[in-house]
Write an enzyme that holds these catalytic residues in place. Structure first.
Site, PDB file in Angstrom:
ATOM      1  N   ASP A  79      -8.304  -6.860   5.047  1.00  0.00           N
ATOM      2  CA  ASP A  79      -7.335  -6.362   4.069  1.00  0.00           C
ATOM      3  C   ASP A  79      -6.001  -6.140   4.770  1.00  0.00           C
ATOM      4  O   ASP A  79      -5.937  -5.509   5.832  1.00  0.00           O
ATOM      5  CB  ASP A  79      -7.831  -5.049   3.463  1.00  0.00           C
ATOM      6  N   TYR A 111      -1.556  -5.327   4.402  1.00  0.00           N
ATOM      7  CA  TYR A 111      -0.676  -4.230   4.004  1.00  0.00           C
ATOM      8  C   TYR A 111       0.702  -4.849   3.816  1.00  0.00           C
ATOM      9  O   TYR A 111       1.657  -4.522   4.497  1.00  0.00           O
ATOM     10  CB  TYR A 111      -0.696  -3.215   5.148  1.00  0.00           C
ATOM     11  N   HIS A 161       5.108  -0.781  -1.166  1.00  0.00           N
ATOM     12  CA  HIS A 161       3.929   0.068  -1.008  1.00  0.00           C
ATOM     13  C   HIS A 161       3.946   0.762   0.357  1.00  0.00           C
ATOM     14  O   HIS A 161       3.729   1.986   0.434  1.00  0.00           O
ATOM     15  CB  HIS A 161       2.668  -0.779  -1.145  1.00  0.00           C
ATOM     16  N   GLU A 189      -6.549   0.314  -5.555  1.00  0.00           N
ATOM     17  CA  GLU A 189      -5.459  -0.496  -5.027  1.00  0.00           C
ATOM     18  C   GLU A 189      -5.528  -1.867  -5.693  1.00  0.00           C
ATOM     19  O   GLU A 189      -6.531  -2.589  -5.542  1.00  0.00           O
ATOM     20  CB  GLU A 189      -5.535  -0.622  -3.506  1.00  0.00           C
ATOM     21  N   GLU A 197      -4.807  -5.535  -5.839  1.00  0.00           N
ATOM     22  CA  GLU A 197      -4.538  -6.504  -4.794  1.00  0.00           C
ATOM     23  C   GLU A 197      -4.869  -7.922  -5.268  1.00  0.00           C
ATOM     24  O   GLU A 197      -5.510  -8.121  -6.305  1.00  0.00           O
ATOM     25  CB  GLU A 197      -5.351  -6.187  -3.536  1.00  0.00           C
ATOM     26  N   ASP A 257      -9.321  -2.590  -4.149  1.00  0.00           N
ATOM     27  CA  ASP A 257      -9.804  -1.971  -2.914  1.00  0.00           C
ATOM     28  C   ASP A 257      -9.843  -0.454  -3.122  1.00  0.00           C
ATOM     29  O   ASP A 257      -8.899   0.265  -2.806  1.00  0.00           O
ATOM     30  CB  ASP A 257      -8.883  -2.344  -1.749  1.00  0.00           C
ATOM     31  N   ARG A 308      -8.696   8.793  -0.712  1.00  0.00           N
ATOM     32  CA  ARG A 308      -7.502   9.169   0.043  1.00  0.00           C
ATOM     33  C   ARG A 308      -7.717  10.388   0.923  1.00  0.00           C
ATOM     34  O   ARG A 308      -7.095  10.488   1.995  1.00  0.00           O
ATOM     35  CB  ARG A 308      -6.345   9.429  -0.924  1.00  0.00           C
ATOM     36  N   GLN A 320      -9.653   9.112   3.890  1.00  0.00           N
ATOM     37  CA  GLN A 320      -8.757   8.237   4.644  1.00  0.00           C
ATOM     38  C   GLN A 320      -7.740   9.039   5.466  1.00  0.00           C
ATOM     39  O   GLN A 320      -7.497   8.738   6.642  1.00  0.00           O
ATOM     40  CB  GLN A 320      -8.021   7.301   3.684  1.00  0.00           C
ATOM     41  N   TYR A 369      -7.912   8.297   9.555  1.00  0.00           N
ATOM     42  CA  TYR A 369      -7.235   7.029   9.874  1.00  0.00           C
ATOM     43  C   TYR A 369      -6.434   7.060  11.169  1.00  0.00           C
ATOM     44  O   TYR A 369      -6.042   6.007  11.672  1.00  0.00           O
ATOM     45  CB  TYR A 369      -6.358   6.577   8.706  1.00  0.00           C
ATOM     46  N   LYS A 399     -12.466   3.490   2.878  1.00  0.00           N
ATOM     47  CA  LYS A 399     -12.279   2.194   2.238  1.00  0.00           C
ATOM     48  C   LYS A 399     -13.583   1.407   2.069  1.00  0.00           C
ATOM     49  O   LYS A 399     -13.716   0.612   1.142  1.00  0.00           O
ATOM     50  CB  LYS A 399     -11.326   1.342   3.084  1.00  0.00           C
ATOM     51  N   THR A 426     -15.412  -2.579  -2.590  1.00  0.00           N
ATOM     52  CA  THR A 426     -14.254  -3.412  -2.901  1.00  0.00           C
ATOM     53  C   THR A 426     -14.678  -4.349  -4.014  1.00  0.00           C
ATOM     54  O   THR A 426     -15.631  -5.111  -3.857  1.00  0.00           O
ATOM     55  CB  THR A 426     -13.787  -4.219  -1.679  1.00  0.00           C
ATOM     56  N   GLU A 472       0.799   6.242  -5.066  1.00  0.00           N
ATOM     57  CA  GLU A 472       2.226   6.042  -5.298  1.00  0.00           C
ATOM     58  C   GLU A 472       2.652   6.545  -6.677  1.00  0.00           C
ATOM     59  O   GLU A 472       3.706   7.178  -6.820  1.00  0.00           O
ATOM     60  CB  GLU A 472       2.564   4.562  -5.188  1.00  0.00           C
TER      61      GLU A 472
END
Length: 397
Positions: free
Chosen positions: A118, A120, A125, A191, A193, A225, A229, A232, A236, A245, A249, A354
């Site tokens: 995956d 970015y 974003h 997410e 994608e 995905d 949060r 994460q 992370y 994550k 998916t 977001e």
């Protein structure tokens, strides 16, 4: 390409004869025999049986429970199979007796996933997330505009559209908490994608240049995905996404051939810094690396965002080149996704992080998320990408 009759698809249907995505289905009255089908409007065309009945040289590749053998056969075969299906449409062989209603079939994960990566790739974003996670620092990390950032996901938790997603459990620790706690994620997110599915493999130690993108990438699909949060944010640093994550998916049941998106090719955004040669996509004569895909995200039926894929800073060809530049090989069934698709406007943000500036509300148990997309096709037509849908189920105790 010859002109096609209307068949059974109404004017403007994004799954007309210019699209023809591949999937794997079983008729509900004969569930023991999964095989490859092609979508036309609200029908699945049983191209595997049609190929058998009409003596096609590609019958064995189509009469399979996954797309992998067809994908491994390479671009000349992909083009020949698609041309044969189009010819059968022109001749009236398809749809005919080979059409089944979408309501009468079960759709399966269309390919066996080898590796999952995956990226970015959206500057909008990455900037928005950087401001949320690092409010006192620069939103973009120093490397962001020099290379496509990505991480390796978990191929075994890629699931087909329509599969329920169980709320994950894990460690969480807010900055104000004295110690980490354990339990169901309280900040479950999505997410939106776009994924790219590898057909032709490559050898270990041999980088794949951008110019070979069409020879290796079979098709395109939508991806959700799912992201926890709170898990994460605690895990992370310093190595990146992991348990926040890897629990699920979701991908579409339909893989749109790359060839179907030729009319949607577009130039990516202007580059801020010069790129190293393997990532430089400004060479004279090279095809535009961007894609004009129009996504829509719905939560419980309500549209919350319409992200434009054309705004993505890094293209799929650049991602493929970067993914293999160290000599890493490609395998048939590799899936690499774009990362969250977000645009510059408030209604173009591809995740709740977001859309709510990190404050929520987040996904609740029972919420259903659906992502759809279309692209400009030849002659003013629309080319569709199969939707990806998932419903949140409570955490398992």
């Amino acid at each position: 390409m010859p002109q096609h009759s209307p068949h059974e698809t109404p004017e403007g249907d994004p799954f007309g004869p210019d699209t023809l995505p591949y999937g794997v289905f079983t008729p509900r009255d004969a569930p023991e025999h999964p095989r490859i089908g092609v979508r036309l409007g609200a029908s699945v065309l049983d191209v595997a049986t049609a190929a058998r009945d009409h003596g096609s040289a590609y019958a064995d590749l189509l009469d399979q429970p996954v797309l992998n053998p067809l994908m491994a056969a390479g671009r000349p075969v992909w083009e020949a199979v698609r041309a044969e299906i189009r010819d059968r449409l022109d001749q009236g062989v398809l749809p005919g007796a080979y059409a089944r209603s979408l309501d009468a079939v079960t759709l399966h994960l269309p390919f066996e996933v080898a590796d999952y990566v995956d990226f970015y790739a959206s500057e909008h974003h990455a900037t928005n997330v950087g401001r949320i996670f690092r409010p006192d620092g620069e939103p973009l990390t120093p490397n962001w505009k020099h290379l496509p950032i990505g991480y390796h996901g978990r191929a075994g938790t890629v699931v087909v559209s329509g599969t329920d997603v169980v709320r994950p459990r894990g460690q969480r620790k807010a900055p104000s908490d004295p110690a980490p706690s354990f339990g169901p994620s309280q900040r479950l997110d999505i997410e939106a994608e776009v994924g790219f599915v590898v057909g032709t493999p490559s050898a270990v130690g041999t980088p794949v240049p951008q110019s070979a993108f069409r020879d290796h990438v079979f098709g395109v699909c939508l991806v959700n995905d799912w992201s926890a949060r709170d898990i994460q944010a605690w895990e992370y640093v310093p190595l990146g996404p992991f348990l926040g994550k890897s629990f699920a998916t979701s991908v579409s049941a339909w893989i749109t051939p790359l060839e179907a998106l030729d009319a949607a090719r577009t130039a990516p955004p202007a580059r801020t810094y010069p790129l190293l040669p393997y990532l430089d996509d400004a060479a004279a004569g090279s095809e535009p690396g961007g894609l004009d895909l129009r996504l829509e995200v719905r939560v419980n039926g309500e549209a919350v965002s319409r992200p434009p894929f054309s705004s993505m800073y890094w293209t799929a060809a650049q991602q493929l080149a970067h993914m293999t530049v160290n000599g890493a090989s490609l395998r048939t069934g590799d899936l690499f996704a774009s990362g969250t698709v977000s645009g510059p406007e408030p209604d173009q943000l591809g995740c709740l992080l977001e859309l709510t500036r990190g404050k929520g509300p987040w996904l609740a148990d029972g919420d259903e998320v659906t992502i759809t997309a279309w692209a400009p096709g030849p002659g003013g037509s629309r080319v569709g990408l199969g939707e990806v849908t998932g419903r949140v189920r409570p955490a398992v105790a």
